[in-house]
Design a protein around this motif. Structure first.
Motif, PDB file in Angstrom:
ATOM      1  N   SER A 114       0.848  -1.186   0.000  1.00  0.00           N
ATOM      2  CA  SER A 114       0.000   0.000   0.000  1.00  0.00           C
ATOM      3  C   SER A 114       0.884   1.235   0.000  1.00  0.00           C
ATOM      4  O   SER A 114       1.880   1.296   0.732  1.00  0.00           O
ATOM      5  N   GLN A 115       0.543   2.196  -0.848  1.00  0.00           N
ATOM      6  CA  GLN A 115       1.266   3.466  -0.904  1.00  0.00           C
ATOM      7  C   GLN A 115       0.262   4.609  -0.848  1.00  0.00           C
ATOM      8  O   GLN A 115      -0.749   4.573  -1.548  1.00  0.00           O
ATOM      9  N   THR A 116       0.551   5.583  -0.019  1.00  0.00           N
ATOM     10  CA  THR A 116      -0.292   6.768   0.064  1.00  0.00           C
ATOM     11  C   THR A 116       0.581   8.008  -0.016  1.00  0.00           C
ATOM     12  O   THR A 116       1.528   8.164   0.763  1.00  0.00           O
ATOM     13  N   ILE A 117       0.282   8.871  -0.976  1.00  0.00           N
ATOM     14  CA  ILE A 117       1.015  10.121  -1.132  1.00  0.00           C
ATOM     15  C   ILE A 117       0.042  11.268  -0.900  1.00  0.00           C
ATOM     16  O   ILE A 117      -1.036  11.305  -1.504  1.00  0.00           O
ATOM     17  N   THR A 118       0.409  12.175  -0.023  1.00  0.00           N
ATOM     18  CA  THR A 118      -0.418  13.366   0.209  1.00  0.00           C
ATOM     19  C   THR A 118       0.374  14.597  -0.222  1.00  0.00           C
ATOM     20  O   THR A 118       1.587  14.683   0.007  1.00  0.00           O
ATOM     21  N   TYR A 119      -0.326  15.517  -0.864  1.00  0.00           N
ATOM     22  CA  TYR A 119       0.291  16.744  -1.378  1.00  0.00           C
ATOM     23  C   TYR A 119      -0.330  17.948  -0.683  1.00  0.00           C
ATOM     24  O   TYR A 119      -1.549  17.998  -0.490  1.00  0.00           O
ATOM     25  N   ALA A 120       0.496  18.912  -0.304  1.00  0.00           N
ATOM     26  CA  ALA A 120      -0.004  20.093   0.404  1.00  0.00           C
ATOM     27  C   ALA A 120       0.825  21.313   0.038  1.00  0.00           C
ATOM     28  O   ALA A 120       1.951  21.206  -0.465  1.00  0.00           O
ATOM     29  N   ARG A 121       0.245  22.481   0.272  1.00  0.00           N
ATOM     30  CA  ARG A 121       0.924  23.763   0.132  1.00  0.00           C
ATOM     31  C   ARG A 121       1.483  23.962  -1.278  1.00  0.00           C
ATOM     32  O   ARG A 121       2.623  24.393  -1.463  1.00  0.00           O
ATOM     33  N   TRP A 122       0.646  23.647  -2.269  1.00  0.00           N
ATOM     34  CA  TRP A 122       1.041  23.871  -3.656  1.00  0.00           C
ATOM     35  C   TRP A 122       1.389  25.343  -3.894  1.00  0.00           C
ATOM     36  O   TRP A 122       0.662  26.235  -3.495  1.00  0.00           O
ATOM     37  N   GLY A 123       2.515  25.559  -4.544  1.00  0.00           N
ATOM     38  CA  GLY A 123       2.902  26.904  -4.943  1.00  0.00           C
ATOM     39  C   GLY A 123       3.491  27.767  -3.848  1.00  0.00           C
ATOM     40  O   GLY A 123       3.828  28.930  -4.099  1.00  0.00           O
ATOM     41  N   GLU A 124       3.661  27.238  -2.644  1.00  0.00           N
ATOM     42  CA  GLU A 124       4.277  28.016  -1.575  1.00  0.00           C
ATOM     43  C   GLU A 124       5.803  27.933  -1.680  1.00  0.00           C
ATOM     44  O   GLU A 124       6.353  26.974  -2.226  1.00  0.00           O
ATOM     45  N   PRO A 125       6.514  28.935  -1.161  1.00  0.00           N
ATOM     46  CA  PRO A 125       7.981  28.923  -1.268  1.00  0.00           C
ATOM     47  C   PRO A 125       8.595  27.690  -0.603  1.00  0.00           C
ATOM     48  O   PRO A 125       8.120  27.226   0.440  1.00  0.00           O
ATOM     49  N   VAL A 126       9.634  27.153  -1.223  1.00  0.00           N
ATOM     50  CA  VAL A 126      10.395  26.062  -0.644  1.00  0.00           C
ATOM     51  C   VAL A 126      11.868  26.458  -0.638  1.00  0.00           C
ATOM     52  O   VAL A 126      12.298  27.295  -1.435  1.00  0.00           O
ATOM     53  N   LEU A 127      12.621  25.879   0.264  1.00  0.00           N
ATOM     54  CA  LEU A 127      14.047  26.178   0.370  1.00  0.00           C
ATOM     55  C   LEU A 127      14.823  24.891   0.124  1.00  0.00           C
ATOM     56  O   LEU A 127      14.790  23.967   0.942  1.00  0.00           O
ATOM     57  N   ILE A 128      15.488  24.819  -1.019  1.00  0.00           N
ATOM     58  CA  ILE A 128      16.270  23.638  -1.381  1.00  0.00           C
ATOM     59  C   ILE A 128      17.697  24.097  -1.634  1.00  0.00           C
ATOM     60  O   ILE A 128      17.975  24.809  -2.602  1.00  0.00           O
ATOM     61  N   GLU A 129      18.595  23.729  -0.742  1.00  0.00           N
ATOM     62  CA  GLU A 129      19.974  24.200  -0.809  1.00  0.00           C
ATOM     63  C   GLU A 129      20.938  23.038  -0.692  1.00  0.00           C
ATOM     64  O   GLU A 129      20.643  22.025  -0.047  1.00  0.00           O
ATOM     65  N   ALA A 130      22.111  23.197  -1.295  1.00  0.00           N
ATOM     66  CA  ALA A 130      23.174  22.213  -1.128  1.00  0.00           C
ATOM     67  C   ALA A 130      23.690  22.272   0.310  1.00  0.00           C
ATOM     68  O   ALA A 130      23.627  23.328   0.958  1.00  0.00           O
ATOM     69  N   PRO A 131      24.184  21.171   0.836  1.00  0.00           N
ATOM     70  CA  PRO A 131      24.767  21.191   2.187  1.00  0.00           C
ATOM     71  C   PRO A 131      25.997  22.091   2.232  1.00  0.00           C
ATOM     72  O   PRO A 131      26.542  22.457   1.179  1.00  0.00           O
ATOM     73  N   PRO A 132      26.466  22.445   3.421  1.00  0.00           N
ATOM     74  CA  PRO A 132      27.697  23.244   3.531  1.00  0.00           C
ATOM     75  C   PRO A 132      28.860  22.545   2.822  1.00  0.00           C
ATOM     76  O   PRO A 132      29.041  21.330   2.956  1.00  0.00           O
ATOM     77  N   ALA A 133      29.624  23.310   2.075  1.00  0.00           N
ATOM     78  CA  ALA A 133      30.710  22.731   1.266  1.00  0.00           C
ATOM     79  C   ALA A 133      31.711  21.934   2.093  1.00  0.00           C
ATOM     80  O   ALA A 133      32.248  20.919   1.641  1.00  0.00           O
ATOM     81  N   ASN A 134      31.979  22.402   3.330  1.00  0.00           N
ATOM     82  CA  ASN A 134      32.976  21.709   4.143  1.00  0.00           C
ATOM     83  C   ASN A 134      32.461  20.413   4.759  1.00  0.00           C
ATOM     84  O   ASN A 134      33.190  19.726   5.473  1.00  0.00           O
ATOM     85  N   GLN A 135      31.189  20.067   4.486  1.00  0.00           N
ATOM     86  CA  GLN A 135      30.624  18.810   4.965  1.00  0.00           C
ATOM     87  C   GLN A 135      30.367  17.809   3.840  1.00  0.00           C
ATOM     88  O   GLN A 135      29.761  16.768   4.050  1.00  0.00           O
ATOM     89  N   ILE A 136      30.851  18.140   2.638  1.00  0.00           N
ATOM     90  CA  ILE A 136      30.578  17.290   1.473  1.00  0.00           C
ATOM     91  C   ILE A 136      31.835  16.554   1.042  1.00  0.00           C
ATOM     92  O   ILE A 136      32.901  17.149   0.837  1.00  0.00           O
ATOM     93  N   HIS A 137      31.694  15.263   0.877  1.00  0.00           N
ATOM     94  CA  HIS A 137      32.766  14.438   0.307  1.00  0.00           C
ATOM     95  C   HIS A 137      32.440  14.195  -1.166  1.00  0.00           C
ATOM     96  O   HIS A 137      31.366  13.708  -1.486  1.00  0.00           O
ATOM     97  N   LYS A 138      33.362  14.561  -2.049  1.00  0.00           N
ATOM     98  CA  LYS A 138      33.154  14.368  -3.479  1.00  0.00           C
ATOM     99  C   LYS A 138      33.751  13.034  -3.897  1.00  0.00           C
ATOM    100  O   LYS A 138      34.933  12.763  -3.649  1.00  0.00           O
ATOM    101  N   VAL A 139      32.940  12.213  -4.524  1.00  0.00           N
ATOM    102  CA  VAL A 139      33.380  10.888  -4.940  1.00  0.00           C
ATOM    103  C   VAL A 139      34.552  11.016  -5.897  1.00  0.00           C
ATOM    104  O   VAL A 139      34.520  11.799  -6.855  1.00  0.00           O
ATOM    105  N   GLY A 140      35.614  10.272  -5.629  1.00  0.00           N
ATOM    106  CA  GLY A 140      36.782  10.309  -6.510  1.00  0.00           C
ATOM    107  C   GLY A 140      37.771  11.376  -6.153  1.00  0.00           C
ATOM    108  O   GLY A 140      38.851  11.432  -6.738  1.00  0.00           O
ATOM    109  N   ALA A 141      37.402  12.273  -5.224  1.00  0.00           N
ATOM    110  CA  ALA A 141      38.314  13.371  -4.869  1.00  0.00           C
ATOM    111  C   ALA A 141      39.401  12.887  -3.921  1.00  0.00           C
ATOM    112  O   ALA A 141      39.204  11.945  -3.181  1.00  0.00           O
TER     113      ALA A 141
END
Length: 284
Positions: A257-284
């Motif tokens: 069983s899967q249930t998806i609920t959607y809310a607050r259509w069109g309201e501002p969202v904040l999507i940001e990358a994590p702090p650079a000093n907390q990111i491990h880059k694969v292969g680096a």
């Protein structure tokens, strides 16, 4: 599952110095702003699945953002596994942008995973783990998985990317709309009130084999002998989905069983990358 929409383009003239030829106009990407559901015009909801999907797709693009919650339960005999995903999504961007929290309540291996998808890059972390000292986040792209130097880890990296992208596909309207588009309605739509919002409820079913080539989950279910997947979709008068529920039982009594609920259509969202000093880059 991400909603595929075209990114709008704006053309601006580049500034030039006093010497040298004038530079041609450049096509630059702009980020369309979300439009609150209250500002969208009401629409007529068609009575045919494919036409309804077209209306919903258009309205989802117009709205531009949403917060969603996806709860999954699977059971076989006495074994029961639950997973919950919460997300905020930008539905007006290609590639998609999203921030996800995936809580797996498998008694044998519980975990909480966070993921950010931004500009075609995935940042992910698992609670309690570090990828390198002081760096809980790992940065991944499909290109990283193709790096010959990382060949021994290609399967692991691809699996991790697939997990995040599949979670996003479930959270967006993609999978649900594909089910509706390829299915048939059962009975007439019914008017209801859902969380204080007037909606129309559509019940239907889709042959499992129609999505077997597009979704690995349905491919696996189809192999068990599952013939069809039942679903219920609630849509408001702006053509925006408010809830989507899917249920199935395979011939060998595997229930899901899967249930998806959607809310607050069109309201501002904040999507940001994590702090650079907390990111491990694969292969680096």
């Amino acid at each position: 599952m991400a909603v595929a929409i075209a990114l709008s383009l704006a053309v601006t003239a580049a500034c030039t110095g006093e010497t040298g030829p004038e530079k041609p106009p450049k096509a630059v990407r702009t980020t369309p702003q979300p439009v609150p559901a209250a500002r969208l015009a009401a629409v007529t909801l068609p009575g045919e699945p494919a036409a309804l999907v077209e209306v919903i797709t258009r309205q989802v693009r117009a709205s531009g953002s949403v917060r969603a919650e996806h709860a999954t339960t699977s059971a076989e005999g006495n074994k029961r596994i639950e997973e919950k995903i919460t997300a905020q999504l930008r539905t007006g961007l290609t590639p998609p942008s999203a921030q996800l929290t995936i809580v797996d309540r498998d008694p044998a291996d519980p975990s909480t995973t966070e993921a950010v998808l931004l500009n075609g890059v995935i940042y992910t972390r698992v609670d309690g783990e570090e990828q390198a000292p002081g760096k809980p986040w790992v940065q991944l792209t499909r290109q990283d998985a193709k790096n010959p130097e990382l060949a021994p880890f290609a399967k692991l990296l691809t699996g991790l990317i697939d997990q995040v992208e599949n979670a996003l596909s479930q959270m967006s309207t993609d999978t649900g709309l594909a089910l509706v588009r390829n299915g048939t309605f059962k009975g007439e739509p019914a008017k209801e009130t859902l969380d204080g919002v007037q909606v129309q409820r559509y019940s239907g079913a889709t042959p499992a084999n129609k999505l077997a080539g597009k979704d690995p989950a349905f491919a696996a279910l189809s192999k068990t002998g599952l013939k069809e997947v039942g679903w219920v979709l609630w849509v408001d008068d702006k053509g925006l989905p408010r809830k989507f529920q899917v249920d199935h039982v395979t011939p060998d009594e595997l229930r899901g069983s899967q249930t998806i609920t959607y809310a607050r259509w069109g309201e501002p969202v904040l999507i940001e990358a994590p702090p650079a000093n907390q990111i491990h880059k694969v292969g680096a």
